[in-house]
Scaffold this active site. Structure first.
Site, PDB file in Angstrom:
ATOM      1  N   ASP A 190       0.861  -1.186   0.000  1.00  0.00           N
ATOM      2  CA  ASP A 190       0.000   0.000   0.000  1.00  0.00           C
ATOM      3  C   ASP A 190       0.898   1.236   0.000  1.00  0.00           C
ATOM      4  OD1 ASP A 190      -1.834   2.141   0.858  1.00  0.00           O
ATOM      5  OD2 ASP A 190      -3.219   0.510   1.307  1.00  0.00           O
ATOM      6  N   ILE A 191       0.623   2.177  -0.916  1.00  0.00           N
ATOM      7  CA  ILE A 191       1.487   3.362  -0.994  1.00  0.00           C
ATOM      8  C   ILE A 191       1.114   4.435   0.035  1.00  0.00           C
ATOM      9  CG2 ILE A 191       2.347   3.151  -3.359  1.00  0.00           C
ATOM     10  CD1 ILE A 191       0.090   5.156  -4.159  1.00  0.00           C
ATOM     11  N   GLN A 197     -14.447   2.281   2.447  1.00  0.00           N
ATOM     12  CA  GLN A 197     -13.832   1.738   1.231  1.00  0.00           C
ATOM     13  C   GLN A 197     -13.565   2.891   0.273  1.00  0.00           C
ATOM     14  OE1 GLN A 197     -16.243  -1.074  -1.001  1.00  0.00           O
ATOM     15  NE2 GLN A 197     -14.497  -1.761  -2.246  1.00  0.00           N
ATOM     16  N   HIS A 214     -10.384  -5.854  -2.068  1.00  0.00           N
ATOM     17  CA  HIS A 214      -8.998  -5.989  -1.620  1.00  0.00           C
ATOM     18  C   HIS A 214      -8.971  -6.266  -0.125  1.00  0.00           C
ATOM     19  CE1 HIS A 214     -10.146  -1.733  -1.482  1.00  0.00           C
ATOM     20  NE2 HIS A 214      -9.404  -1.644  -0.397  1.00  0.00           N
ATOM     21  N   HIS A 228      -6.559  -5.888   3.263  1.00  0.00           N
ATOM     22  CA  HIS A 228      -5.388  -5.252   3.876  1.00  0.00           C
ATOM     23  C   HIS A 228      -4.737  -6.234   4.853  1.00  0.00           C
ATOM     24  CE1 HIS A 228      -6.559  -0.984   2.862  1.00  0.00           C
ATOM     25  NE2 HIS A 228      -7.769  -1.524   2.850  1.00  0.00           N
TER      26      HIS A 228
HETATM   27  P1  5GP Z   1      -9.757   1.055   1.123  1.00  0.00           P
HETATM   28  O1  5GP Z   1      -9.792   2.440   1.695  1.00  0.00           O
HETATM   29  O2  5GP Z   1     -10.615   0.967  -0.103  1.00  0.00           O
HETATM   30  O3  5GP Z   1     -10.023  -0.040   2.101  1.00  0.00           O
HETATM   31  O4  5GP Z   1      -8.241   0.816   0.705  1.00  0.00           O
HETATM   32  C1  5GP Z   1      -7.699   1.265  -0.499  1.00  0.00           C
HETATM   33  C2  5GP Z   1      -6.215   1.298  -0.319  1.00  0.00           C
HETATM   34  O5  5GP Z   1      -5.599   1.409  -1.581  1.00  0.00           O
HETATM   35  C3  5GP Z   1      -5.729   2.497   0.511  1.00  0.00           C
HETATM   36  O6  5GP Z   1      -5.067   2.018   1.674  1.00  0.00           O
HETATM   37  C4  5GP Z   1      -4.809   3.236  -0.427  1.00  0.00           C
HETATM   38  O7  5GP Z   1      -3.660   3.717   0.215  1.00  0.00           O
HETATM   39  C5  5GP Z   1      -4.451   2.189  -1.458  1.00  0.00           C
HETATM   40  N1  5GP Z   1      -4.167   2.729  -2.773  1.00  0.00           N
HETATM   41  C6  5GP Z   1      -4.906   3.620  -3.467  1.00  0.00           C
HETATM   42  N2  5GP Z   1      -4.334   3.862  -4.676  1.00  0.00           N
HETATM   43  C7  5GP Z   1      -3.212   3.108  -4.717  1.00  0.00           C
HETATM   44  C8  5GP Z   1      -2.190   2.929  -5.719  1.00  0.00           C
HETATM   45  O8  5GP Z   1      -2.199   3.506  -6.794  1.00  0.00           O
HETATM   46  N3  5GP Z   1      -1.189   2.055  -5.421  1.00  0.00           N
HETATM   47  C9  5GP Z   1      -1.144   1.375  -4.223  1.00  0.00           C
HETATM   48  N4  5GP Z   1      -0.109   0.554  -4.038  1.00  0.00           N
HETATM   49  N5  5GP Z   1      -2.086   1.524  -3.272  1.00  0.00           N
HETATM   50  C10 5GP Z   1      -3.106   2.381  -3.515  1.00  0.00           C
END
Ligand code: 5GP
Ligand code: ZN
Length: 146
Positions: free
Chosen positions: A39-40, A102, A108, A110
């Site tokens: 995760d970036i 989300q 995805h 984590h």
């Molecule tokens: P969510 O908030 O949907 O549970 O998690 C999405 C995750 O994707 C976030 O932790 C965010 O940092 C990560 N993320 C978003 N865009 C990118 C990207 O372009 N590359 C990577 N490696 N992670 C991303």
């Protein structure tokens, strides 16, 4: 991928772009079914994302076999994270919908290494619930298991 719904990717999904190699990532593991990458915006050092090689928004609409592949992959990555960082704990977290925060709408998982004093606020205190209410909700949810 041997049965069920064939894999499908979307043009404009950021994680599908990563799967197609159009956006770079720090790859941790890849096989026929999943990709694991860093995760970036890590909420802890060693924060890894595991995605199925099938575009689907969340756990509610993703075919069970792909949910299984994603979580099985998260289990393997958690083992690797444990071996690498020896953290005090690991959270496996998966968000569905805006109320669950989300932000990327490709399923995805984590994998988040934790330390005792990392200050992350995913924890909640254990407060005993209303057993009557818990029991009634168990019955209502059980009736909807398909
Ligand atoms: P969510 O908030 O949907 O549970 O998690 C999405 C995750 O994707 C976030 O932790 C965010 O940092 C990560 N993320 C978003 N865009 C990118 C990207 O372009 N590359 C990577 N490696 N992670 C991303
Ligand atoms: Zn996607």
């Amino acid at each position: 991928m041997k049965s069920g719904e064939p894999p499908r990717l979307e043009t404009n999904c950021i994680f599908c772009k990563i799967l197609r190699g159009e956006i770079p990532c720090f790859k941790v593991h890849e096989d026929d079914d999943i990709l694991a990458f860093m995760d970036i915006n890590p909420i802890a050092p060693g924060h890894v994302l595991v995605i199925p090689k099938h575009h689907s928004k969340d756990i509610l609409v993703t075919p069970a076999e792909w949910v299984g592949k994603a979580f099985a992959g998260a289990g393997r990555i958690a083992q690797a994270v444990q071996k690498t960082l020896n953290p005090d704990g690991i959270n496996v977290v998966q968000a569905n919908g805006p109320g669950a925060k989300q932000s990327v709408f490709h399923l995805h998982v984590h994998v988040i290494p934790r330390t005792m004093d990392d200050g992350l606020t995913m924890n909640w205190d254990l407060v005993p619930g209303d057993m009557d209410a818990i029991g009634k909700l168990a019955e209502r949810i059980a009736a909807n298991v398909e």
